[in-house]
Enzyme design. Structure first.
Site, PDB file in Angstrom:
ATOM      1  N   ARG A   1       0.711  -1.341   0.109  1.00 44.57           N
ATOM      2  CA  ARG A   1      -0.068   0.078   0.129  1.00 44.57           C
ATOM      3  C   ARG A   1       0.867   1.250   0.043  1.00 44.57           C
ATOM      4  O   ARG A   1       0.864   1.792  -0.891  1.00 44.57           O
ATOM      5  CB  ARG A   1      -0.998   0.051   1.152  1.00 44.57           C
ATOM      6  CG  ARG A   1      -2.141   0.939   1.024  1.00 44.57           C
ATOM      7  CD  ARG A   1      -3.145   0.758   2.373  1.00 44.57           C
ATOM      8  NE  ARG A   1      -4.228   1.677   2.116  1.00 44.57           N
ATOM      9  CZ  ARG A   1      -4.245   2.723   3.098  1.00 44.57           C
ATOM     10  NH1 ARG A   1      -3.068   3.022   3.848  1.00 44.57           N
ATOM     11  NH2 ARG A   1      -5.288   3.601   3.125  1.00 44.57           N
ATOM     12  N   SER A  60     -12.851  -2.850  -3.511  1.00 47.00           N
ATOM     13  CA  SER A  60     -13.556  -2.391  -2.200  1.00 47.00           C
ATOM     14  C   SER A  60     -14.965  -2.046  -2.803  1.00 47.00           C
ATOM     15  O   SER A  60     -15.033  -1.089  -3.514  1.00 47.00           O
ATOM     16  CB  SER A  60     -13.124  -1.006  -1.866  1.00 47.00           C
ATOM     17  OG  SER A  60     -11.564  -1.400  -1.467  1.00 47.00           O
ATOM     18  N   LYS A  79      -6.339   4.838   8.275  1.00 47.16           N
ATOM     19  CA  LYS A  79      -6.991   5.553   6.911  1.00 47.16           C
ATOM     20  C   LYS A  79      -7.875   6.771   7.437  1.00 47.16           C
ATOM     21  O   LYS A  79      -8.785   6.232   8.391  1.00 47.16           O
ATOM     22  CB  LYS A  79      -7.564   4.466   6.238  1.00 47.16           C
ATOM     23  CG  LYS A  79      -8.211   4.936   4.982  1.00 47.16           C
ATOM     24  CD  LYS A  79      -8.771   3.835   4.244  1.00 47.16           C
ATOM     25  CE  LYS A  79      -9.714   4.233   3.258  1.00 47.16           C
ATOM     26  NZ  LYS A  79      -9.264   4.179   1.843  1.00 47.16           N
TER      27      LYS A  79
END
Ligand SMILES: Cc1ncc(COP(=O)(O)OP(=O)(O)O)c(N)n1
Ligand SMILES: Cc1ncsc1CCOP(=O)(O)O
Ligand SMILES: [Mg+2]
Length: 506
Positions: A40, A109, A138
């Site tokens: 990520r 997602s 996040k």
């Protein structure tokens, strides 16, 4: 993607790793048993992510762990990653699927019925859902508290695809997330911020496994019990059509995937093997639906690997020349990323064999080592007794020896015995099936090695080498039982066993 073999998924973020870099984090998490890694790293440049990704991919590939890239298809393609994970503001799922091709994993997602339907029709392999709970990892746009377990359960009902849950998940709440329907758990901070990442991974994975397998293992035990109570005649009738029902669910799922791929692709399996069982190994490979090639010349073997999907190294009749070919071919296979299955036949019986095996083990990356109890004990540095190449004596600590060896060599160890053991150093599958007739036919061990190589040669994105090996060993034993129900003399048993493998692969 199967629930049973993709349980814990680490999402990397160096900035959330308490000063440790993501290589260190990933290595420790792999040692603790994670199944997948996602690169990520939101604050790294694309170039930095590329460089890190090159290293992480190597580490994951070696460990048989899935490697996924977040957000960027170009990066996933450049790194030849196993797949990509995209959110609703990244490239659309359909475009992603077109760019990726059908073999790569596509995770999307999705948080509404429409988003899920679009992901499904675009060919997504899993749905990522989160944040489930509040998280500091996040910035959450809609709901700072996370969507919660009720919403997760509702979304799960809207899809047939596996659901990966993410966001605020840790040791204390992971059980509730699994119970709400998640198939896989993705985490950042529960692992990246842990004091001991390996231990935290082990603990989290164990909790996931024990929560998710409670009901299925109960069912399996029941089936085993009924099966063992049947008479041979009843067994013969019941097993005519339903061998696969006897496989534990996760292994049956894995076999379906392997079988589909075998029938489409027929992987070429290059053998450098002994001259006692070579013909049987060729036939068993063919009966599984793969293509055997048994070429042993140095140049020919190395060149043949260009088109091979797996390599068998069986030292049953090793000499100076064949050893040289094995080493050279093994190195070439490693360069090409072709899995190697090693059968250390009779290691310990002579000094020559022992030295040859030590060199092969030291210089090559091996996907699987399959041996009998004595061979594996010797490789693990323990005492063992051999007569010729047969294992004799008692091996009370064989499981620990196999686990230690698997962890040390970062490979899968398969121990063939009355109760087989398959281990990757963390997970262990024991298989107490098969029939004593397997021991009455020369070469059933070598044939098991070739069969393992067939399964390693099948590229399936969602199954680890451990699950593939466990599936094969279990199936091999069941098919031997099935053959033994019909036949009780060795020569005819061998013929029937080949036929059972053939029929099961159709
Ligand atoms: C496994 C998994 N699920 C969900 C996400 C979140 O993806 P996305 O919505 O694109 O958000 P970012 O991670 O890009 O911030 C994920 N990364 N992984
Ligand atoms: C990437 C992502 N997507 C939704 S929540 C989240 C962060 C997960 O991190 P943590 O496991 O530390 O809560
Ligand atoms: Mg994203």
């Amino acid at each position: 993607m199967k629930k049973s073999n993709w349980d814990l998924y680490l999402v990397t973020e160096a900035e959330l790793s308490r000063g440790r870099d993501s290589i260190e984090v990933v290595k420790a998490a792999i040692a603790g048993g994670i199944d997948a890694v996602q690169l990520r790293e939101k604050n790294m440049s694309l170039r930095e992510r590329f460089k890190l990704g090159q290293q992480l991919k190597k580490i994951c590939q070696k460990a048989g762990v899935i490697f996924i890239v977040n957000d960027r298809i170009d990066l996933a393609l450049a790194l030849e990653a196993d797949g990509v994970h995209l959110g609703q503001s990244d490239l659309p799922a359909l475009t992603a699927r077109q760019l990726l091709g059908s073999d790569q994993i596509l995770g999307i997602s999705a948080h509404t019925r429409e988003e899920i339907a679009a992901a499904e029709s675009a060919g997504a392999d899993y749905i990522g859902i989160g944040a489930i709970f509040p998280t500091k990892s996040k910035k959450l746009t809609e709901n700072n508290n996370g969507i919660g377990l009720k919403k997760l359960a509702e979304l799960k009902k809207m899809t047939q695809l596996p659901v990966v849950a993410i966001g605020g998940i840790n040791e204390s709440n992971v059980g509730s997330v699994i119970k709400a329907g998640a198939d896989t758990i993705a985490v950042i901070s529960a692992l990246t911020r842990a004091d001991d990442i390996k231990q935290a991974s082990q603990k989290l994975k164990n909790t996931i496994l024990s929560t998710s397998s409670d009901s299925s293992s109960a069912k399996f035990n029941l089936k085993e019990k009924n099966f063992k109570n049947e008479t041979k005649a009843e067994l013969a009738i019941n097993m005519q059509h339903n061998t696969l029902l006897e496989l534990p669910t996760n292994l049956a799922d894995c076999w379906q995937i392997l079988k589909n791929s075998l029938s489409k692709n027929s992987p070429l399996i290059q053998h450098l093997t002994n001259n006692v069982t070579i013909n049987d190994c060729a036939n068993v490979t063919l009966n599984w639906g793969a293509l055997p090639v048994m070429t042993s010349g140095e140049r020919d073997s190395v060149e043949m690997l260009e088109s091979a999907s797996a390599l068998v190294l069986n030292i049953g009749s090793i000499d100076k020349r064949s050893f040289k070919v094995m080493l050279k071919s093994g190195k070439k296979a490693n360069q090409l990323g072709i899995p190697i299955v090693l059968d250390p036949v009779g290691v310990g019986a002579t000094e020559y064999r022992t030295c040859a095996i030590q060199k092969l083990i030291t210089e090559l990356d091996l996907a699987i080592i399959k041996g009998n109890q004595a061979e594996i004990s010797i490789l693990a540095g323990q005492q063992a007794e051999l007569k010729g190449v047969e294992s004799i004596g008692e091996y009370q600590h064989i499981e620990e020896a196999a686990k230690k060896l698997a962890a040390q060599l970062r490979t899968i160890i398969v121990v063939s015995a009355a109760e087989d053991i398959i281990t990757d150093g963390i997970q262990v599958q024991r298989v107490k099936r098969g029939d004593q007739l397997l021991g009455q036919v020369v070469g059933t061990g070598c044939m098991l090695t070739s069969s393992l190589a067939v399964m390693m040669g099948v590229k399936v994105k969602n199954n680890s080498n451990f699950i593939k090996a466990a599936t094969l060993v279990y199936l091999y034993s069941l098919l031997a039982e099935k053959a033994a129900v019909k036949i009780d003399t060795p020569a005819k048993f061998k013929q029937e066993f080949f036929d059972q493998i053939f029929l099961c692969s159709q």
